[in-house]
Write a protein that holds these residues in place. Sequence first.
Motif, PDB file in Angstrom:
ATOM      1  N   LYS A 120     -85.054  51.074   2.425  1.00 16.26           N
ATOM      2  CA  LYS A 120     -84.972  52.400   3.038  1.00 16.26           C
ATOM      3  C   LYS A 120     -83.601  53.016   2.769  1.00 16.26           C
ATOM      4  CE  LYS A 120     -88.367  51.715   6.627  1.00 16.26           C
ATOM      5  NZ  LYS A 120     -89.514  52.276   6.034  1.00 16.26           N
ATOM      6  N   ALA A 121     -82.651  52.174   2.408  1.00 16.88           N
ATOM      7  CA  ALA A 121     -81.302  52.657   2.124  1.00 16.88           C
ATOM      8  C   ALA A 121     -81.249  53.265   0.729  1.00 16.88           C
ATOM      9  CB  ALA A 121     -80.295  51.523   2.237  1.00 16.88           C
ATOM     10  N   LYS A 122     -80.456  54.299   0.616  1.00 15.07           N
ATOM     11  CA  LYS A 122     -80.226  54.964  -0.665  1.00 15.07           C
ATOM     12  C   LYS A 122     -78.753  54.805  -1.005  1.00 15.07           C
ATOM     13  CE  LYS A 122     -83.826  58.303   0.371  1.00 15.07           C
ATOM     14  NZ  LYS A 122     -84.113  59.700   0.711  1.00 15.07           N
ATOM     15  N   LEU A 123     -78.416  55.082  -2.228  1.00 20.44           N
ATOM     16  CA  LEU A 123     -77.036  54.974  -2.694  1.00 20.44           C
ATOM     17  C   LEU A 123     -76.448  56.362  -2.869  1.00 20.44           C
ATOM     18  CD1 LEU A 123     -74.716  53.144  -3.708  1.00 20.44           C
ATOM     19  CD2 LEU A 123     -75.746  53.299  -5.989  1.00 20.44           C
ATOM     20  N   TYR A 124     -75.268  56.565  -2.299  1.00 24.39           N
ATOM     21  CA  TYR A 124     -74.604  57.865  -2.357  1.00 24.39           C
ATOM     22  C   TYR A 124     -73.178  57.736  -2.889  1.00 24.39           C
ATOM     23  CZ  TYR A 124     -78.405  59.382   0.680  1.00 24.39           C
ATOM     24  OH  TYR A 124     -79.645  59.666   1.197  1.00 24.39           O
TER      25      TYR A 124
ATOM     26  N   ILE B  66     -66.103  57.355  -2.891  1.00 23.26           N
ATOM     27  CA  ILE B  66     -66.676  56.297  -2.075  1.00 23.26           C
ATOM     28  C   ILE B  66     -68.147  56.189  -2.452  1.00 23.26           C
ATOM     29  CG2 ILE B  66     -67.139  55.466   0.268  1.00 23.26           C
ATOM     30  CD1 ILE B  66     -64.190  55.813  -0.054  1.00 23.26           C
ATOM     31  N   PHE B  67     -68.600  54.978  -2.688  1.00 26.68           N
ATOM     32  CA  PHE B  67     -69.989  54.696  -3.004  1.00 26.68           C
ATOM     33  C   PHE B  67     -70.546  53.905  -1.837  1.00 26.68           C
ATOM     34  CE2 PHE B  67     -67.453  55.062  -6.798  1.00 26.68           C
ATOM     35  CZ  PHE B  67     -68.193  55.923  -7.598  1.00 26.68           C
ATOM     36  N   VAL B  68     -71.626  54.385  -1.248  1.00 30.32           N
ATOM     37  CA  VAL B  68     -72.088  53.814   0.014  1.00 30.32           C
ATOM     38  C   VAL B  68     -73.609  53.859   0.120  1.00 30.32           C
ATOM     39  CG1 VAL B  68     -71.737  56.029   1.186  1.00 30.32           C
ATOM     40  CG2 VAL B  68     -71.745  53.956   2.524  1.00 30.32           C
ATOM     41  N   SER B  69     -74.163  52.813   0.725  1.00 29.34           N
ATOM     42  CA  SER B  69     -75.603  52.840   0.996  1.00 29.34           C
ATOM     43  C   SER B  69     -75.819  53.350   2.414  1.00 29.34           C
ATOM     44  CB  SER B  69     -76.221  51.449   0.836  1.00 29.34           C
ATOM     45  OG  SER B  69     -75.728  50.551   1.802  1.00 29.34           O
ATOM     46  N   ALA B  70     -76.848  54.157   2.568  1.00 29.03           N
ATOM     47  CA  ALA B  70     -77.176  54.717   3.876  1.00 29.03           C
ATOM     48  C   ALA B  70     -78.600  55.264   3.821  1.00 29.03           C
ATOM     49  CB  ALA B  70     -76.196  55.831   4.235  1.00 29.03           C
ATOM     50  N   THR B  71     -79.148  55.561   4.991  1.00 29.60           N
ATOM     51  CA  THR B  71     -80.512  56.080   5.045  1.00 29.60           C
ATOM     52  C   THR B  71     -80.593  57.550   4.651  1.00 29.60           C
ATOM     53  OG1 THR B  71     -80.221  56.482   7.401  1.00 29.60           O
ATOM     54  CG2 THR B  71     -81.303  54.427   6.767  1.00 29.60           C
ATOM     55  N   ASP B  72     -79.495  58.286   4.833  1.00 29.00           N
ATOM     56  CA  ASP B  72     -79.474  59.698   4.444  1.00 29.00           C
ATOM     57  C   ASP B  72     -78.036  60.133   4.178  1.00 29.00           C
ATOM     58  OD1 ASP B  72     -78.229  60.477   6.959  1.00 29.00           O
ATOM     59  OD2 ASP B  72     -80.211  60.451   7.873  1.00 29.00           O
TER      60      ASP B  72
END
Length: 127
Positions: free
Chosen positions: A13-17, A42-48
Amino acid sequence: MLGLFKSRQPSSKAKLYRLTLHVLRGSNIDMPPHLAGAHVPIFVSATDHEAAAFKAVSSVTAQGFEFVDISDGQIHELEPRKWDAFVKEAWADFEAHFPKQSQVIAQLDSGFLFTGPFASYESNTNA
């Protein structure tokens, strides 16, 4: 036929931003004294995208930096399965310092966060 009844692996469910933050020295003691601030990817995984921004800002403020803004006002969603190609194209000179695609994918659901190279400046006039 029996393969139809196998349980599927749950998809992440996590996306990469990626977002670039503008920070000032704040109380951080690791930034050399002649530098006033920096722009840092910054590269981060999160739901949105909102969760990604919160996580990225929290990571730099926890290090003592003062958050100013998202440098370009954009939060980019990246394809984790194309990470290695992205790094090779966008960060060729720093490729050895970036995590490998397999690490990014493995950590997506557990909270991936990577701070890229700082583009620092010496005076507030360059902000």
